[in-house]
Design a protein around this motif. Structure first.
Motif, PDB file in Angstrom:
ATOM      1  N   VAL A  95      61.587  44.197  49.193  1.00 40.38           N
ATOM      2  CA  VAL A  95      61.508  43.494  47.921  1.00 40.38           C
ATOM      3  C   VAL A  95      60.424  44.175  47.102  1.00 40.38           C
ATOM      4  CG1 VAL A  95      61.016  41.302  46.777  1.00 40.38           C
ATOM      5  CG2 VAL A  95      62.227  41.322  48.965  1.00 40.38           C
ATOM      6  N   GLU A  96      60.779  44.647  45.911  1.00 41.29           N
ATOM      7  CA  GLU A  96      59.830  45.333  45.055  1.00 41.29           C
ATOM      8  C   GLU A  96      58.936  44.303  44.361  1.00 41.29           C
ATOM      9  OE1 GLU A  96      59.785  48.248  41.155  1.00 41.29           O
ATOM     10  OE2 GLU A  96      61.623  48.026  42.313  1.00 41.29           O
ATOM     11  N   LEU A  97      57.627  44.522  44.439  1.00 37.69           N
ATOM     12  CA  LEU A  97      56.654  43.638  43.812  1.00 37.69           C
ATOM     13  C   LEU A  97      56.053  44.315  42.594  1.00 37.69           C
ATOM     14  CD1 LEU A  97      54.827  42.405  47.035  1.00 37.69           C
ATOM     15  CD2 LEU A  97      56.654  41.266  45.798  1.00 37.69           C
ATOM     16  N   ASP A  98      55.449  43.533  41.709  1.00 35.49           N
ATOM     17  CA  ASP A  98      54.840  44.116  40.518  1.00 35.49           C
ATOM     18  C   ASP A  98      53.476  44.742  40.791  1.00 35.49           C
ATOM     19  OD1 ASP A  98      53.321  41.842  40.884  1.00 35.49           O
ATOM     20  OD2 ASP A  98      53.690  41.010  38.909  1.00 35.49           O
ATOM     21  N   GLY A  99      52.899  44.484  41.957  1.00 31.83           N
ATOM     22  CA  GLY A  99      51.616  45.090  42.304  1.00 31.83           C
ATOM     23  C   GLY A  99      51.802  46.511  42.800  1.00 31.83           C
ATOM     24  N   LEU A 100      50.844  47.361  42.499  1.00 28.00           N
ATOM     25  CA  LEU A 100      50.908  48.747  42.940  1.00 28.00           C
ATOM     26  C   LEU A 100      50.121  48.937  44.230  1.00 28.00           C
ATOM     27  CD1 LEU A 100      50.302  50.479  39.478  1.00 28.00           C
ATOM     28  CD2 LEU A 100      52.483  50.126  40.640  1.00 28.00           C
ATOM     29  N   ALA A 101      50.527  49.934  45.020  1.00 29.30           N
ATOM     30  CA  ALA A 101      49.799  50.244  46.253  1.00 29.30           C
ATOM     31  C   ALA A 101      48.386  50.657  45.886  1.00 29.30           C
ATOM     32  CB  ALA A 101      50.507  51.352  47.016  1.00 29.30           C
ATOM     33  N   GLY A 102      47.411  50.123  46.591  1.00 30.20           N
ATOM     34  CA  GLY A 102      46.017  50.447  46.338  1.00 30.20           C
ATOM     35  C   GLY A 102      45.357  49.523  45.328  1.00 30.20           C
ATOM     36  N   GLU A 103      46.147  48.704  44.609  1.00 31.30           N
ATOM     37  CA  GLU A 103      45.565  47.741  43.670  1.00 31.30           C
ATOM     38  C   GLU A 103      44.903  46.611  44.452  1.00 31.30           C
ATOM     39  OE1 GLU A 103      48.380  45.951  41.027  1.00 31.30           O
ATOM     40  OE2 GLU A 103      47.945  47.360  39.432  1.00 31.30           O
ATOM     41  N   PRO A 104      43.844  46.034  43.889  1.00 29.59           N
ATOM     42  CA  PRO A 104      43.253  44.886  44.580  1.00 29.59           C
ATOM     43  C   PRO A 104      44.235  43.709  44.612  1.00 29.59           C
ATOM     44  CG  PRO A 104      42.087  45.348  42.511  1.00 29.59           C
ATOM     45  CD  PRO A 104      43.148  46.379  42.677  1.00 29.59           C
ATOM     46  N   MET A 105      44.203  42.992  45.708  1.00 25.71           N
ATOM     47  CA  MET A 105      45.075  41.819  45.822  1.00 25.71           C
ATOM     48  C   MET A 105      44.289  40.576  45.420  1.00 25.71           C
ATOM     49  SD  MET A 105      45.234  41.629  49.974  1.00 25.71           S
ATOM     50  CE  MET A 105      46.450  40.393  49.997  1.00 25.71           C
ATOM     51  N   ASP A 106      44.997  39.590  44.899  1.00 27.46           N
ATOM     52  CA  ASP A 106      44.361  38.359  44.441  1.00 27.46           C
ATOM     53  C   ASP A 106      44.230  37.373  45.593  1.00 27.46           C
ATOM     54  OD1 ASP A 106      44.228  39.335  41.849  1.00 27.46           O
ATOM     55  OD2 ASP A 106      46.168  38.492  41.286  1.00 27.46           O
ATOM     56  N   VAL A 107      43.100  36.661  45.624  1.00 28.56           N
ATOM     57  CA  VAL A 107      42.848  35.639  46.640  1.00 28.56           C
ATOM     58  C   VAL A 107      42.702  34.312  45.915  1.00 28.56           C
ATOM     59  CG1 VAL A 107      41.292  34.869  48.472  1.00 28.56           C
ATOM     60  CG2 VAL A 107      41.683  37.312  48.113  1.00 28.56           C
ATOM     61  N   PHE A 108      43.540  33.354  46.297  1.00 25.61           N
ATOM     62  CA  PHE A 108      43.564  32.044  45.671  1.00 25.61           C
ATOM     63  C   PHE A 108      43.100  30.976  46.650  1.00 25.61           C
ATOM     64  CE2 PHE A 108      46.751  34.578  43.548  1.00 25.61           C
ATOM     65  CZ  PHE A 108      46.593  34.256  42.213  1.00 25.61           C
ATOM     66  N   ILE A 109      42.360  29.998  46.152  1.00 25.90           N
ATOM     67  CA  ILE A 109      42.033  28.793  46.928  1.00 25.90           C
ATOM     68  C   ILE A 109      42.652  27.627  46.178  1.00 25.90           C
ATOM     69  CG2 ILE A 109      40.196  27.236  47.704  1.00 25.90           C
ATOM     70  CD1 ILE A 109      40.174  29.727  49.333  1.00 25.90           C
ATOM     71  N   ASN A 110      43.554  26.923  46.838  1.00 31.84           N
ATOM     72  CA  ASN A 110      44.270  25.793  46.239  1.00 31.84           C
ATOM     73  C   ASN A 110      44.869  26.164  44.881  1.00 31.84           C
ATOM     74  OD1 ASN A 110      43.692  24.248  48.445  1.00 31.84           O
ATOM     75  ND2 ASN A 110      42.035  23.124  47.487  1.00 31.84           N
ATOM     76  N   TYR A 112      43.831  28.445  42.705  1.00 35.34           N
ATOM     77  CA  TYR A 112      42.897  28.994  41.723  1.00 35.34           C
ATOM     78  C   TYR A 112      42.400  30.351  42.193  1.00 35.34           C
ATOM     79  CZ  TYR A 112      42.792  24.337  39.702  1.00 35.34           C
ATOM     80  OH  TYR A 112      43.151  23.150  39.116  1.00 35.34           O
ATOM     81  N   LEU A 113      42.478  31.339  41.311  1.00 34.97           N
ATOM     82  CA  LEU A 113      41.998  32.683  41.636  1.00 34.97           C
ATOM     83  C   LEU A 113      40.488  32.642  41.829  1.00 34.97           C
ATOM     84  CD1 LEU A 113      42.622  35.756  41.842  1.00 34.97           C
ATOM     85  CD2 LEU A 113      42.084  35.879  39.408  1.00 34.97           C
ATOM     86  N   ILE A 114      40.016  33.045  43.003  1.00 34.52           N
ATOM     87  CA  ILE A 114      38.578  33.015  43.281  1.00 34.52           C
ATOM     88  C   ILE A 114      38.013  34.391  43.617  1.00 34.52           C
ATOM     89  CG2 ILE A 114      38.497  30.610  43.997  1.00 34.52           C
ATOM     90  CD1 ILE A 114      38.082  32.836  46.755  1.00 34.52           C
ATOM     91  N   ALA A 115      38.895  35.344  43.996  1.00 38.48           N
ATOM     92  CA  ALA A 115      38.391  36.663  44.384  1.00 38.48           C
ATOM     93  C   ALA A 115      39.519  37.682  44.354  1.00 38.48           C
ATOM     94  CB  ALA A 115      37.787  36.607  45.783  1.00 38.48           C
ATOM     95  N   GLN A 116      39.115  38.937  44.457  1.00 37.44           N
ATOM     96  CA  GLN A 116      40.052  40.028  44.646  1.00 37.44           C
ATOM     97  C   GLN A 116      39.556  40.851  45.820  1.00 37.44           C
ATOM     98  OE1 GLN A 116      40.111  41.871  40.736  1.00 37.44           O
ATOM     99  NE2 GLN A 116      42.085  40.902  40.328  1.00 37.44           N
ATOM    100  N   GLY A 117      40.485  41.476  46.512  1.00 37.74           N
ATOM    101  CA  GLY A 117      40.088  42.238  47.686  1.00 37.74           C
ATOM    102  C   GLY A 117      41.105  43.295  48.037  1.00 37.74           C
ATOM    103  N   LEU A 130      36.861  41.251  50.694  1.00 35.12           N
ATOM    104  CA  LEU A 130      36.641  40.804  49.329  1.00 35.12           C
ATOM    105  C   LEU A 130      35.789  41.829  48.592  1.00 35.12           C
ATOM    106  CD1 LEU A 130      35.976  36.996  49.865  1.00 35.12           C
ATOM    107  CD2 LEU A 130      38.119  38.149  49.330  1.00 35.12           C
ATOM    108  N   THR A 131      36.287  42.276  47.456  1.00 42.38           N
ATOM    109  CA  THR A 131      35.570  43.282  46.675  1.00 42.38           C
ATOM    110  C   THR A 131      34.996  42.704  45.390  1.00 42.38           C
ATOM    111  OG1 THR A 131      37.641  43.947  45.622  1.00 42.38           O
ATOM    112  CG2 THR A 131      36.939  45.186  47.575  1.00 42.38           C
ATOM    113  N   ASP A 132      35.534  41.581  44.925  1.00 44.55           N
ATOM    114  CA  ASP A 132      35.080  40.997  43.664  1.00 44.55           C
ATOM    115  C   ASP A 132      35.278  39.494  43.707  1.00 44.55           C
ATOM    116  OD1 ASP A 132      34.137  40.904  41.014  1.00 44.55           O
ATOM    117  OD2 ASP A 132      36.175  41.060  40.208  1.00 44.55           O
ATOM    118  N   ILE A 133      34.191  38.751  43.553  1.00 49.46           N
ATOM    119  CA  ILE A 133      34.262  37.292  43.476  1.00 49.46           C
ATOM    120  C   ILE A 133      34.355  36.917  42.003  1.00 49.46           C
ATOM    121  CG2 ILE A 133      33.083  35.120  43.988  1.00 49.46           C
ATOM    122  CD1 ILE A 133      33.915  36.598  46.503  1.00 49.46           C
ATOM    123  N   ILE A 134      35.310  36.074  41.664  1.00 53.27           N
ATOM    124  CA  ILE A 134      35.514  35.649  40.280  1.00 53.27           C
ATOM    125  C   ILE A 134      34.556  34.500  39.979  1.00 53.27           C
ATOM    126  CG2 ILE A 134      37.195  34.823  38.585  1.00 53.27           C
ATOM    127  CD1 ILE A 134      37.902  37.551  39.826  1.00 53.27           C
TER     128      ILE A 134
END
Length: 145
Positions: A95-110, A112-117, A130-134
């Motif tokens: 299944v093709e996704l809109d995210g690119l290989a090597g792009e940071p992935m989004d981390v959600f809590i309930n 809500y976007l809280i970080a990227q990694g 985790l590379t970036d906390i929002i």
């Protein structure tokens, strides 16, 4: 108006507005009196906490929620497909996704976007570094877009 009544119409309007404002002021004063009485009663019933500083109360509050479970979701990407294509999926389908290989992935809590990694593999298990906390201000900016 009849010719016998020589009153100024604007003076009559001023009178109406003046009486309405006076009526509103009386209603506001009448409403404030019970509120003041209820505040005094609340102070007698709910005594202030003695001997606790703000930090002790805050620490006690956070201890109460430490065991509350939350849902953590790591999102590699998204896509939209038709039901027809969904029903054709089988083991090994891609299944093709809109995210690119090597792009940071989004981390959600309930939800809500809280970080990227980034995806990491440790002992043959996948994880997220985790590379970036929002920050809350960044979350608000993303909502306004």
């Amino acid at each position: 108006m009849s010719e016998g009544n020589k009153e100024d119409p604007s003076a009559a309007e001023d009178d109406i507005w003046g009486s309405a404002l006076a009526e509103q002021a009386q209603a506001t004063q009448a409403a404030a009196a019970p509120a003041a009485a209820s505040t005094a009663a609340a102070e007698r019933v709910f005594q202030p906490l003695q001997g606790n500083t703000g930090t002790e109360i805050a620490k006690g509050d956070i201890d109460r929620v430490l065991d509350v479970p939350v849902q953590l979701t790591a999102e590699l990407g998204r896509t939209r497909i038709t039901i027809k294509n969904l029903l054709q999926l089988s083991q090994g389908s891609v299944v093709e996704l809109d995210g690119l290989a090597g792009e940071p992935m989004d981390v959600f809590i309930n939800g809500y976007l809280i970080a990227q990694g980034e995806v990491v593999v440790v002992n043959e298990k996948f994880g997220i570094r985790l590379t970036d906390i929002i920050t809350p201000s960044e979350r608000i900016q993303k909502l306004n877009r």
